[in-house]
Design an enzyme around this catalytic site. Sequence first.
Site, short mmCIF file in Angstrom:
data_model
loop_
_atom_site.label_atom_id
_atom_site.label_comp_id
_atom_site.label_asym_id
_atom_site.label_seq_id
_atom_site.Cartn_x
_atom_site.Cartn_y
_atom_site.Cartn_z
N SER A 137 -42.06 8.75 29.39
CA SER A 137 -42.03 7.28 29.50
C SER A 137 -43.04 6.71 28.52
O SER A 137 -44.03 7.39 28.17
CB SER A 137 -42.43 6.88 30.92
OG SER A 137 -42.71 5.51 31.00
N TYR A 150 -48.36 8.21 37.81
CA TYR A 150 -47.17 8.18 36.95
C TYR A 150 -47.57 8.35 35.49
O TYR A 150 -47.02 9.20 34.78
CB TYR A 150 -46.44 6.85 37.16
CG TYR A 150 -45.09 6.79 36.49
CD1 TYR A 150 -44.00 7.47 37.00
CD2 TYR A 150 -44.90 6.02 35.34
CE1 TYR A 150 -42.75 7.42 36.40
CE2 TYR A 150 -43.65 5.94 34.73
CZ TYR A 150 -42.58 6.64 35.26
OH TYR A 150 -41.35 6.58 34.65
N1 NAP Z 1 -36.23 3.19 34.94
C1 NAP Z 1 -37.19 3.07 34.06
O1 NAP Z 1 -37.59 1.95 33.69
C2 NAP Z 1 -37.83 4.29 33.45
C3 NAP Z 1 -38.69 4.11 32.36
C4 NAP Z 1 -39.28 5.22 31.77
C5 NAP Z 1 -39.01 6.48 32.26
N2 NAP Z 1 -38.18 6.63 33.33
C6 NAP Z 1 -37.95 7.99 33.81
O2 NAP Z 1 -36.57 8.24 33.80
C7 NAP Z 1 -36.27 9.22 34.81
C8 NAP Z 1 -35.13 8.70 35.67
O3 NAP Z 1 -35.58 7.53 36.33
P1 NAP Z 1 -34.60 6.42 36.90
O4 NAP Z 1 -35.19 5.12 36.56
O5 NAP Z 1 -33.22 6.72 36.54
O6 NAP Z 1 -34.86 6.61 38.47
P2 NAP Z 1 -33.91 6.94 39.70
O7 NAP Z 1 -32.64 6.17 39.62
O8 NAP Z 1 -34.77 6.80 40.90
O9 NAP Z 1 -33.54 8.48 39.45
C9 NAP Z 1 -34.41 9.50 39.71
C10 NAP Z 1 -33.58 10.70 40.09
O10 NAP Z 1 -34.44 11.82 40.29
C11 NAP Z 1 -33.96 12.53 41.40
N3 NAP Z 1 -35.06 13.26 42.02
C12 NAP Z 1 -36.18 12.75 42.59
N4 NAP Z 1 -36.92 13.73 43.11
C13 NAP Z 1 -36.25 14.88 42.86
C14 NAP Z 1 -36.49 16.23 43.17
N5 NAP Z 1 -37.59 16.61 43.85
N6 NAP Z 1 -35.59 17.16 42.78
C15 NAP Z 1 -34.46 16.80 42.12
N7 NAP Z 1 -34.18 15.53 41.80
C16 NAP Z 1 -35.05 14.59 42.18
C17 NAP Z 1 -33.37 11.49 42.35
O11 NAP Z 1 -32.35 12.03 43.16
P3 NAP Z 1 -32.61 12.53 44.67
O12 NAP Z 1 -33.53 11.54 45.31
O13 NAP Z 1 -31.24 12.59 45.25
O14 NAP Z 1 -33.22 13.88 44.53
C18 NAP Z 1 -32.79 10.50 41.36
O15 NAP Z 1 -31.43 10.76 41.10
C19 NAP Z 1 -37.57 9.45 35.58
O16 NAP Z 1 -38.22 10.60 35.08
C20 NAP Z 1 -38.38 8.21 35.24
O17 NAP Z 1 -39.77 8.44 35.33
C21 NAP Z 1 -37.59 5.57 33.94
#
Ligand code: NAP
Length: 250
Positions: A137, A150
Site C-alpha cells: 500500500s 497497517y
Molecule cells: N482498499 C484500499 O484502499 C487498499 C489500499 C491499499 C492497499 N490495499 C490492500 O489491498 C488488499 C485487499 O484489500 P481490499 O481493500 O480489497 O479489502 P477486502 O475487501 O476487505 O479484502 C480483503 C480480503 O482478504 C481476505 N482475508 C482476510 N484475512 C484473511 C486470512 N487470514 N486468510 C485468507 N484471506 C483473508 C478476506 O476474506 P475472508 O475474510 O473471507 O478471509 C477478504 O476477501 C489488502 O492487502 C489491503 O491492505 C487496499
Amino acid sequence: MSGRIAWITGGGSGIGRALALELANHGWRVAVTGRTRETLDEVAAAAPEGTVRAVPADVTDLAATREAVRKIESELGPIDLAVLNAGVFKPFEAENFDAEAVNATMAVNYTGAVHGIDAVLPGMRERRSGHIALVSSVAGYRGLPLGAPYSASKAALIALGESLKFDFDRLGIRTSVINPGFVKTPLTAKNKFPMPFLMEVDDAARAMRKGLEKGRFEIAFPRPLVYGLKFMRLLPYALYFPLMRKATGR
Ligand SMILES: NC(=O)c1ccc[n+]([C@@H]2O[C@H](COP(=O)([O-])OP(=O)(O)OC[C@H]3O[C@@H](n4cnc5c(N)ncnc54)[C@H](OP(=O)(O)O)[C@@H]3O)[C@@H](O)[C@H]2O)c1
C-alpha cells in the site's frame, strides 16, 4: 499470458475479487483463496464459466496455505502468478495500544504473504519461472497517522519484495510490489476520515493487470496520491511530521 494460472489470496472481495474477474476476462484461469467459502464461490459464479476456482484457506496458517497451493497445482496446473493480497485494516490509536491487534494485522498482511511465498516458491524455483506480487500500500511508504500496525505491515512487505527481487531475478522469478492508494472496497467502506483520490475497484484491478502483464516491479496508483506520498517519503523528519499533522489534523 493468456491461459495461464493465477492465484489470488483475499480473492473473495474488494481488490482481489475485482482482479480475479479482470484476469479471468483476459484469458487467465484463477484460483481465489480466503476464509469464506461463500464469497469465493460467488466470485467463481460471476466469472466466465470454469475460469475461477474457489480454494478456501486461512493465510495465517502455513500448512493450510501450502495445502491450498498443492490443491491448485494438482487441479489447475503450475501457478504462473501469485498475487498475495489478503489483508486487513483497522484504524488504530496508540492511546489504546494493544499488542494482539498489532500482531493480528501483521499475521495476515505480512506473515500471510510470507506463507504464500513459501507455498509457491518450490514449484517456481524448479520451473525457473513464475511471478510473485505482494499487495502492499502507499501506506507503507511512511508511518501514517491512525495506521501504525497497517503501515508497519505494508512497509515490511515493500522491504521484503525489494530484498527478494535480488535473488528472485537470479532464480528466474519475477517480483512485483503493488501499492494502491484508496480504493472503494469493504476494507475502506468503514473509514470515517477523508480518502483523497478514492478509486473505483475495477479501475484498480485494471491498473494491476496491466502492470503485472508488463512485469513491473512497482505498480502504484493513483498517480497524484503516489507522487504526493513519494515526495513526503523524501522529506526529512523535521518537515514530514509537521506537514503530515497539518494534512491530517492528527
Ligand atoms: N482498499 C484500499 O484502499 C487498499 C489500499 C491499499 C492497499 N490495499 C490492500 O489491498 C488488499 C485487499 O484489500 P481490499 O481493500 O480489497 O479489502 P477486502 O475487501 O476487505 O479484502 C480483503 C480480503 O482478504 C481476505 N482475508 C482476510 N484475512 C484473511 C486470512 N487470514 N486468510 C485468507 N484471506 C483473508 C478476506 O476474506 P475472508 O475474510 O473471507 O478471509 C477478504 O476477501 C489488502 O492487502 C489491503 O491492505 C487496499
